[in-house]
Design a protein around this motif. Structure first.
Motif, short mmCIF file in Angstrom:
data_model
loop_
_atom_site.label_atom_id
_atom_site.label_comp_id
_atom_site.label_asym_id
_atom_site.label_seq_id
_atom_site.Cartn_x
_atom_site.Cartn_y
_atom_site.Cartn_z
N ALA A 62 -10.86 -5.49 -6.77
CA ALA A 62 -11.91 -5.05 -5.83
C ALA A 62 -11.99 -3.53 -5.71
CB ALA A 62 -11.69 -5.69 -4.46
N ASN A 63 -11.34 -2.82 -6.61
CA ASN A 63 -11.37 -1.34 -6.60
C ASN A 63 -10.93 -0.72 -5.28
OD1 ASN A 63 -12.23 -1.57 -9.20
ND2 ASN A 63 -14.36 -1.08 -8.79
N GLU A 64 -10.04 -1.42 -4.61
CA GLU A 64 -9.49 -0.87 -3.36
C GLU A 64 -8.37 0.11 -3.67
OE1 GLU A 64 -9.82 -5.16 -1.05
OE2 GLU A 64 -8.45 -4.75 -2.71
N SER A 65 -7.95 0.84 -2.63
CA SER A 65 -6.80 1.72 -2.77
C SER A 65 -5.54 0.88 -2.61
CB SER A 65 -6.85 2.79 -1.68
OG SER A 65 -5.59 3.44 -1.61
N PRO A 66 -4.52 1.13 -3.43
CA PRO A 66 -3.29 0.35 -3.29
C PRO A 66 -2.41 0.86 -2.14
CG PRO A 66 -3.05 1.91 -5.09
CD PRO A 66 -4.44 2.07 -4.56
N LYS A 67 -2.76 2.05 -1.63
CA LYS A 67 -1.94 2.65 -0.58
C LYS A 67 -2.50 2.28 0.79
CE LYS A 67 1.02 5.14 -2.94
NZ LYS A 67 0.74 6.45 -3.51
N ASN A 68 -1.61 1.94 1.71
CA ASN A 68 -2.13 1.78 3.06
C ASN A 68 -1.51 2.81 3.99
OD1 ASN A 68 0.39 0.69 3.50
ND2 ASN A 68 -0.34 -1.40 3.27
N HIS A 69 -2.21 3.05 5.06
CA HIS A 69 -1.82 4.10 5.99
C HIS A 69 -2.02 3.49 7.37
CE1 HIS A 69 -1.50 8.32 7.35
NE2 HIS A 69 -2.30 7.90 8.32
N VAL A 70 -1.10 3.71 8.27
CA VAL A 70 -1.21 3.09 9.59
C VAL A 70 -2.00 4.00 10.54
CG1 VAL A 70 0.06 2.18 11.57
CG2 VAL A 70 0.95 1.84 9.26
N PHE A 71 -3.09 3.47 11.07
CA PHE A 71 -3.90 4.21 12.06
C PHE A 71 -3.69 3.58 13.43
CE2 PHE A 71 -6.11 5.05 8.09
CZ PHE A 71 -6.48 6.39 8.22
N HIS A 72 -3.90 4.37 14.48
CA HIS A 72 -3.84 3.83 15.84
C HIS A 72 -5.12 4.19 16.58
CE1 HIS A 72 0.32 2.66 15.40
NE2 HIS A 72 0.52 3.83 14.80
N LEU A 73 -5.65 3.22 17.31
CA LEU A 73 -6.88 3.49 18.08
C LEU A 73 -6.59 4.50 19.18
CD1 LEU A 73 -8.43 -0.07 18.52
CD2 LEU A 73 -9.22 1.79 17.04
N LYS A 74 -7.54 5.44 19.34
CA LYS A 74 -7.41 6.42 20.43
C LYS A 74 -7.99 5.85 21.73
CE LYS A 74 -6.12 10.47 18.28
NZ LYS A 74 -5.58 9.90 17.07
#
Ligand SMILES: *Cc1c(COP(=O)(O)O)cnc(C)c1O
Length: 380
Positions: free
Chosen positions: A55-67
């Protein structure tokens, strides 16, 4: 007891049957016969052990937090802050009236068609092999579509395109640049020739979903020179945020003004703009560009290794995070990879791409895994 159950079941069956019949009577004919987009996630339901390169996604994930984490109010229809951050990121001389935020680039593709094409009257055009959603949206909206196949180097066939423009009611031309699934850039000179030829009578949409992987080749500047160019962008690919569903339309201000009349009232959920703003901070952008460098290194490594395998017939050059590869006995290769939990994308059903698979570039480990599995297939 059992009899009652059978009776109930028969009733249910009859209801389902009549309902199906009833649906076919009231639904638009275009929809009865529509083959929906065969999305990667639909074809292969994710299992955790699988290597997903379809699916041409990025293999890396990054953790985000809602403000912000209260949701009783409707969100801003077009979050100003996000528009400012995106403008800063693309760094060309435009203003906030030149941007529209959408639910992914996919919403942009459809919104433009809905706004400019009269159903069963106007048409769009695109150049296969290319991204599948141009056709599917046209089918859904009852917009006609004409195609002009790419030349064998996957460049535009300008002569045939111009012939079609002269003969049909074409309102929009979709150009995917760099092109999915072939991975190449479209010649800038051809696009400019086309723009000069259509002279504001046709809208040219440049789908730049993968432009971050070759960012110096963006044609965004064209929107300051031509009023009929629309550029589509997304956070789904290089930014690694496919799950967020956030895209951008960049164009002449009166095009944006017109599209705004058609888009849903609150298209961007609050959590989406919250996280998209964080993704456009310079600290995250530098992570994105590091990941891109990494993907490109992995791509070149994978191409070098694939060249040694005698089941590989041809590897098309790519400026993106995927490669198109022609194999000998593609079905066997696909199934063998699948059996070893590596999911890639079939292209074999597309006339110009017989025996081809599209492989998304993953992590170094994932690329290595492909080579290990294909080497096993060879010695089998
Ligand atoms: C993935 C993709 C899109 C859709 O992107 P979203 O922002 O996730 O909707 C659009 N165009 C092309 C060429 C793509 O490959």
């Amino acid at each position: 007891m059992r009899k009652k159950y059978i009776l109930q079941n028969k009733l249910l069956h009859d209801i389902v049957k009549t309902n199906k019949h009833f649906i076919n009577k009231i639904v638009r004919h275009d929809i009865i016969n529509l083959l929906p987009y065969q999305s990667a996630r639909l074809l292969h339901n994710t299992q955790c052990r699988q290597i997903l390169l379809n699916a041409n996604e990025s293999p890396k994930n990054h953790v985000f937090h809602l403000k912000v984490n209260t949701f009783n109010r409707y969100p801003e229809p077009q979050p100003q802050k996000l528009k400012f951050y995106y403008m800063k990121y693309i760094n060309i001389n435009i203003n906030i009236n030149n941007i529209l935020i959408t639910r992914g680039a996919d919403e942009g593709i459809e919104l433009i068609m809905r706004t400019f094409c009269i159903p069963y009257h106007d048409a769009i055009m695109f150049c296969p092999p290319t991204y599948g959603m141009y056709q599917i949206n046209a089918q859904i909206l009852g917009v006609k579509y004409y195609t002009v196949k790419c030349l064998c180097n996957f460049q535009l066939n300008l002569k045939k395109i111009i012939h079609k423009i002269n003969n049909y009611n074409i309102k929009i031309i979709y150009i995917c640049n760099p092109n999915n699934p072939t991975g190449n850039l479209i010649n800038k000179n051809d696009i400019i020739k086309l723009l000069k030829f259509v002279n504001n009578n046709i809208i040219i949409v440049l789908d730049e979903a993968y432009i971050e992987f070759c960012h110096t080749y963006t044609l965004l500047k064209l929107i300051t020179q031509y009023n009929n160019v629309i550029v589509l962008r997304t956070l789904s690919k290089a930014f690694g945020l496919a799950g967020l569903r956030c895209g951008f339309i960049i164009a002449y201000h009166s095009i944006i003004h017109t599209l705004k009349k058609v888009i849903a009232p609150y298209p961007i959920p609050q959590p989406v703009s919250d996280i998209a703003v964080q993704a456009l901070h310079s600290s995250y952008i530098s992570i994105v560009f590091d990941n891109i460098k990494n993907i490109i290194a992995n791509r070149e490594w994978l191409i070098r290794k694939l060249k040694y395998l005698n089941i590989v017939k041809h590897i098309y050059p790519s400026v993106t995070n995927y490669i198109l590869v022609e194999f000998i006995n593609v079905q066997h290769v696909f199934n063998y990879l699948l059996k070893h939990n590596i999911i890639v994308r079939q292209q074999n059903q597309i006339t110009q791409l017989k025996n081809c698979l599209r492989i998304t570039i993953g992590t170094y480990h994932e690329c290595k895994q492909i080579i290990v599995v294909l080497q096993q297939l060879l010695i089998q």
